[in-house]
Design a protein around this motif. Structure first.
Motif, PDB file in Angstrom:
ATOM      1  N   SER A 208     -14.801 -29.394  -4.732  1.00  0.00           N
ATOM      2  CA  SER A 208     -13.361 -29.160  -4.637  1.00  0.00           C
ATOM      3  C   SER A 208     -13.042 -27.752  -5.116  1.00  0.00           C
ATOM      4  O   SER A 208     -13.776 -27.183  -5.935  1.00  0.00           O
ATOM      5  N   PRO A 209     -11.957 -27.161  -4.613  1.00  0.00           N
ATOM      6  CA  PRO A 209     -11.574 -25.819  -5.078  1.00  0.00           C
ATOM      7  C   PRO A 209     -11.394 -25.737  -6.588  1.00  0.00           C
ATOM      8  O   PRO A 209     -11.749 -24.733  -7.200  1.00  0.00           O
ATOM      9  N   ILE A 210     -10.872 -26.797  -7.214  1.00  0.00           N
ATOM     10  CA  ILE A 210     -10.615 -26.746  -8.660  1.00  0.00           C
ATOM     11  C   ILE A 210     -11.927 -26.688  -9.435  1.00  0.00           C
ATOM     12  O   ILE A 210     -12.034 -26.003 -10.462  1.00  0.00           O
ATOM     13  N   GLN A 211     -12.965 -27.380  -8.951  1.00  0.00           N
ATOM     14  CA  GLN A 211     -14.263 -27.319  -9.626  1.00  0.00           C
ATOM     15  C   GLN A 211     -14.893 -25.942  -9.448  1.00  0.00           C
ATOM     16  O   GLN A 211     -15.482 -25.396 -10.386  1.00  0.00           O
ATOM     17  N   ILE A 212     -14.774 -25.380  -8.256  1.00  0.00           N
ATOM     18  CA  ILE A 212     -15.299 -24.034  -8.007  1.00  0.00           C
ATOM     19  C   ILE A 212     -14.623 -23.025  -8.927  1.00  0.00           C
ATOM     20  O   ILE A 212     -15.275 -22.166  -9.538  1.00  0.00           O
ATOM     21  N   LEU A 213     -13.305 -23.131  -9.050  1.00  0.00           N
ATOM     22  CA  LEU A 213     -12.552 -22.187  -9.875  1.00  0.00           C
ATOM     23  C   LEU A 213     -12.879 -22.363 -11.357  1.00  0.00           C
ATOM     24  O   LEU A 213     -12.985 -21.376 -12.093  1.00  0.00           O
ATOM     25  N   PHE A 214     -13.051 -23.610 -11.792  1.00  0.00           N
ATOM     26  CA  PHE A 214     -13.370 -23.841 -13.199  1.00  0.00           C
ATOM     27  C   PHE A 214     -14.702 -23.196 -13.568  1.00  0.00           C
ATOM     28  O   PHE A 214     -14.804 -22.470 -14.569  1.00  0.00           O
ATOM     29  N   ILE A 215     -15.705 -23.435 -12.761  1.00  0.00           N
ATOM     30  CA  ILE A 215     -17.034 -22.890 -13.068  1.00  0.00           C
ATOM     31  C   ILE A 215     -17.022 -21.373 -12.943  1.00  0.00           C
ATOM     32  O   ILE A 215     -17.622 -20.665 -13.762  1.00  0.00           O
ATOM     33  N   ARG A 216     -16.305 -20.857 -11.931  1.00  0.00           N
ATOM     34  CA  ARG A 216     -16.216 -19.401 -11.780  1.00  0.00           C
ATOM     35  C   ARG A 216     -15.569 -18.769 -13.010  1.00  0.00           C
ATOM     36  O   ARG A 216     -16.068 -17.780 -13.548  1.00  0.00           O
ATOM     37  N   ASN A 217     -14.465 -19.342 -13.462  1.00  0.00           N
ATOM     38  CA  ASN A 217     -13.767 -18.779 -14.617  1.00  0.00           C
ATOM     39  C   ASN A 217     -14.579 -18.946 -15.903  1.00  0.00           C
ATOM     40  O   ASN A 217     -14.562 -18.070 -16.775  1.00  0.00           O
ATOM     41  N   LEU A 218     -15.279 -20.077 -16.021  1.00  0.00           N
ATOM     42  CA  LEU A 218     -16.084 -20.321 -17.212  1.00  0.00           C
ATOM     43  C   LEU A 218     -17.199 -19.289 -17.331  1.00  0.00           C
ATOM     44  O   LEU A 218     -17.486 -18.785 -18.425  1.00  0.00           O
ATOM     45  N   ILE A 219     -17.823 -18.960 -16.202  1.00  0.00           N
ATOM     46  CA  ILE A 219     -18.892 -17.961 -16.209  1.00  0.00           C
ATOM     47  C   ILE A 219     -18.308 -16.561 -16.373  1.00  0.00           C
ATOM     48  O   ILE A 219     -18.881 -15.706 -17.057  1.00  0.00           O
ATOM     49  N   ALA A 220     -17.145 -16.326 -15.772  1.00  0.00           N
ATOM     50  CA  ALA A 220     -16.556 -14.983 -15.787  1.00  0.00           C
ATOM     51  C   ALA A 220     -15.925 -14.624 -17.121  1.00  0.00           C
ATOM     52  O   ALA A 220     -15.822 -13.438 -17.457  1.00  0.00           O
ATOM     53  N   LEU A 221     -15.504 -15.643 -17.900  1.00  0.00           N
ATOM     54  CA  LEU A 221     -14.761 -15.370 -19.134  1.00  0.00           C
ATOM     55  C   LEU A 221     -15.534 -14.486 -20.126  1.00  0.00           C
ATOM     56  O   LEU A 221     -14.961 -13.528 -20.665  1.00  0.00           O
ATOM     57  N   PRO A 222     -16.822 -14.751 -20.395  1.00  0.00           N
ATOM     58  CA  PRO A 222     -17.550 -13.849 -21.302  1.00  0.00           C
ATOM     59  C   PRO A 222     -17.600 -12.413 -20.786  1.00  0.00           C
ATOM     60  O   PRO A 222     -17.484 -11.459 -21.579  1.00  0.00           O
ATOM     61  N   PHE A 223     -17.766 -12.252 -19.463  1.00  0.00           N
ATOM     62  CA  PHE A 223     -17.769 -10.904 -18.889  1.00  0.00           C
ATOM     63  C   PHE A 223     -16.406 -10.238 -19.094  1.00  0.00           C
ATOM     64  O   PHE A 223     -16.329  -9.049 -19.426  1.00  0.00           O
ATOM     65  N   ALA A 224     -15.343 -11.009 -18.909  1.00  0.00           N
ATOM     66  CA  ALA A 224     -13.996 -10.462 -19.068  1.00  0.00           C
ATOM     67  C   ALA A 224     -13.754 -10.024 -20.506  1.00  0.00           C
ATOM     68  O   ALA A 224     -13.118  -8.993 -20.751  1.00  0.00           O
ATOM     69  N   ILE A 225     -14.266 -10.805 -21.461  1.00  0.00           N
ATOM     70  CA  ILE A 225     -14.105 -10.449 -22.879  1.00  0.00           C
ATOM     71  C   ILE A 225     -14.839  -9.150 -23.191  1.00  0.00           C
ATOM     72  O   ILE A 225     -14.303  -8.252 -23.853  1.00  0.00           O
ATOM     73  N   VAL A 226     -16.077  -9.038 -22.702  1.00  0.00           N
ATOM     74  CA  VAL A 226     -16.869  -7.831 -22.943  1.00  0.00           C
ATOM     75  C   VAL A 226     -16.199  -6.612 -22.315  1.00  0.00           C
ATOM     76  O   VAL A 226     -16.106  -5.539 -22.934  1.00  0.00           O
ATOM     77  N   ILE A 227     -15.699  -6.757 -21.084  1.00  0.00           N
ATOM     78  CA  ILE A 227     -15.039  -5.644 -20.402  1.00  0.00           C
ATOM     79  C   ILE A 227     -13.775  -5.233 -21.145  1.00  0.00           C
ATOM     80  O   ILE A 227     -13.508  -4.042 -21.353  1.00  0.00           O
ATOM     81  N   ALA A 228     -12.982  -6.228 -21.568  1.00  0.00           N
ATOM     82  CA  ALA A 228     -11.738  -5.924 -22.282  1.00  0.00           C
ATOM     83  C   ALA A 228     -12.017  -5.207 -23.603  1.00  0.00           C
ATOM     84  O   ALA A 228     -11.328  -4.238 -23.951  1.00  0.00           O
ATOM     85  N   LEU A 229     -13.044  -5.646 -24.324  1.00  0.00           N
ATOM     86  CA  LEU A 229     -13.387  -5.015 -25.596  1.00  0.00           C
ATOM     87  C   LEU A 229     -13.905  -3.595 -25.400  1.00  0.00           C
ATOM     88  O   LEU A 229     -13.558  -2.683 -26.159  1.00  0.00           O
ATOM     89  N   SER A 230     -14.759  -3.411 -24.378  1.00  0.00           N
ATOM     90  CA  SER A 230     -15.348  -2.093 -24.167  1.00  0.00           C
ATOM     91  C   SER A 230     -14.336  -1.094 -23.630  1.00  0.00           C
ATOM     92  O   SER A 230     -14.394   0.099 -23.954  1.00  0.00           O
ATOM     93  N   MET A 231     -13.381  -1.553 -22.843  1.00  0.00           N
ATOM     94  CA  MET A 231     -12.409  -0.647 -22.226  1.00  0.00           C
ATOM     95  C   MET A 231     -11.133  -0.497 -23.056  1.00  0.00           C
ATOM     96  O   MET A 231     -10.536   0.578 -23.087  1.00  0.00           O
ATOM     97  N   GLY A 232     -10.719  -1.575 -23.729  1.00  0.00           N
ATOM     98  CA  GLY A 232      -9.455  -1.537 -24.460  1.00  0.00           C
ATOM     99  C   GLY A 232      -9.572  -1.705 -25.955  1.00  0.00           C
ATOM    100  O   GLY A 232      -8.559  -1.601 -26.665  1.00  0.00           O
ATOM    101  N   GLY A 233     -10.804  -1.969 -26.449  1.00  0.00           N
ATOM    102  CA  GLY A 233     -10.979  -2.160 -27.879  1.00  0.00           C
ATOM    103  C   GLY A 233     -10.484  -3.530 -28.333  1.00  0.00           C
ATOM    104  O   GLY A 233      -9.998  -4.331 -27.520  1.00  0.00           O
ATOM    105  N   PRO A 234     -10.586  -3.798 -29.635  1.00  0.00           N
ATOM    106  CA  PRO A 234     -10.146  -5.105 -30.160  1.00  0.00           C
ATOM    107  C   PRO A 234      -8.685  -5.428 -29.854  1.00  0.00           C
ATOM    108  O   PRO A 234      -8.311  -6.595 -29.742  1.00  0.00           O
ATOM    109  N   GLY A 235      -7.857  -4.391 -29.710  1.00  0.00           N
ATOM    110  CA  GLY A 235      -6.445  -4.627 -29.408  1.00  0.00           C
ATOM    111  C   GLY A 235      -6.219  -5.302 -28.076  1.00  0.00           C
ATOM    112  O   GLY A 235      -5.171  -5.923 -27.851  1.00  0.00           O
ATOM    113  N   ALA A 236      -7.210  -5.217 -27.175  1.00  0.00           N
ATOM    114  CA  ALA A 236      -7.073  -5.846 -25.860  1.00  0.00           C
ATOM    115  C   ALA A 236      -7.092  -7.360 -25.938  1.00  0.00           C
ATOM    116  O   ALA A 236      -6.682  -8.044 -24.989  1.00  0.00           O
ATOM    117  N   LEU A 237      -7.570  -7.895 -27.059  1.00  0.00           N
ATOM    118  CA  LEU A 237      -7.624  -9.349 -27.225  1.00  0.00           C
ATOM    119  C   LEU A 237      -6.285  -9.929 -27.660  1.00  0.00           C
ATOM    120  O   LEU A 237      -6.091 -11.141 -27.621  1.00  0.00           O
TER     121      LEU A 237
END
Length: 297
Positions: A41-70
């Motif tokens: 189902s689309p919702i399962q695809i989106l959940f797994i995609r976001n779950l895998i992508a979230l650590p990458f998003a955190i790393v990108i936000a920290l590296s580009m915007g610093g701790p304030g990006a959180l």
């Protein structure tokens, strides 16, 4: 030639390259999503995609915007934007299951037209007759692709159109976010909200993941996150008028991937309608940029 001119041209070139690669990445992500909808189902695809992508998003936000990006000053705004984004993605993935990927992609191109119409009708922003003509032309392009009343009409064609509307609302809702927050904060909280909201719904749609599909889920997360990040960076290097038209290169990638993977070849009217939508969208972007430059001068 002045060095400032060279710098501006170099930045424009970088912006165009980033946009083009970002759009190609999102097109691959969409193709993987279409393949996965055959068993999930689309919702399962989106959940797994976001779950895998979230650590990458955190790393990108920290590296580009610093701790304030959180930090978010208005988390409720991000949660609401997450709802818009998740609904849009569910509708688009559902549409991909039933439509050719090039047709679904072409219909989503109407989003800038929706943004202009919503801004005028609901936000009471001034929209001149030229942009209203572009809006009408964009909707005419949609009719050419969808062809209501014809034997080729599919109800599922309305799903990418609804996706475009929700995407337009998502873009406008960025105004509700505190201006102190960076673009990296917006990206991080959008992925985070998507992961949270899809987690609430996925127990009702979960099916066992086949071992051979794990790499596809990893691929959709990587290509999706890379695409969003590169496109975000493109707008930092160059103006919207410079890079936005290259968003429409998605139709080239969608057509190529649809042909290679599913032997899909859109008919000529789909391209005619897509061309009308693209021209109207480009005109709206250029017109808005011109008006903004006149106001600042």
């Amino acid at each position: 030639m002045p060095s400032t001119t060279l710098d501006a041209r170099a930045q424009a070139t970088i912006g165009i390259v980033l946009m083009s690669v970002g759009i190609a990445s999102l097109s691959v992500s969409d193709a993987i999503a279409k393949a996965l909808t055959a068993g999930y189902s689309p919702i399962q695809i989106l959940f797994i995609r976001n779950l895998i992508a979230l650590p990458f998003a955190i790393v990108i936000a920290l590296s580009m915007g610093g701790p304030g990006a959180l930090r978010s000053y208005r988390p409720a705004a991000h949660l609401l934007r997450g709802i818009f984004w998740l609904l849009a993605a569910v509708l688009f993935f559902t549409g991909l299951k039933h439509l050719e990927i090039a047709e679904a992609t072409a219909l989503v191109f109407v989003a800038p037209v929706f943004i202009t119409a919503i801004s005028a009708l609901f936000l009471k922003e001034t929209v001149g007759w030229r942009r209203w003509l572009a809006v009408l032309a964009g909707f005419a392009g949609v009719l050419v692709i969808v062809r209501p009343g014809a034997g080729t009409f599919q109800n599922e064609s309305l799903l990418p159109i609804a996706t475009a509307f929700l995407y337009a609302v998502l873009m406008i809702s960025a105004r509700w976010v505190d201006p102190r927050e960076s673009v990296w904060t917006l990206m991080l909280y959008l992925v985070g909200a998507g992961a949270l909201l899809s987690a609430l719904a996925v127990p009702f749609a979960w099916v066992e993941i086949q071992s051979g599909d794990i790499w596809m889920f990893i691929g959709i997360a990587i290509f999706g996150t890379a695409g969003i990040t590169l496109i975000t960076q493109a707008f930092r290097f160059a103006s919207a008028a410079t890079v936005a038209p290259f968003e429409y290169s998605a139709l080239i990638w969608a057509t190529l991937l649809g042909w290679i993977i599913w032997d899909e070849i859109p008919d000529m009217l789909t391209y005619v309608g897509a061309g009308i939508i693209i021209l109207s969208g480009c005109y709206i972007v250029f017109r808005e940029q011109k008006l903004q430059s006149e106001e600042t001068n």
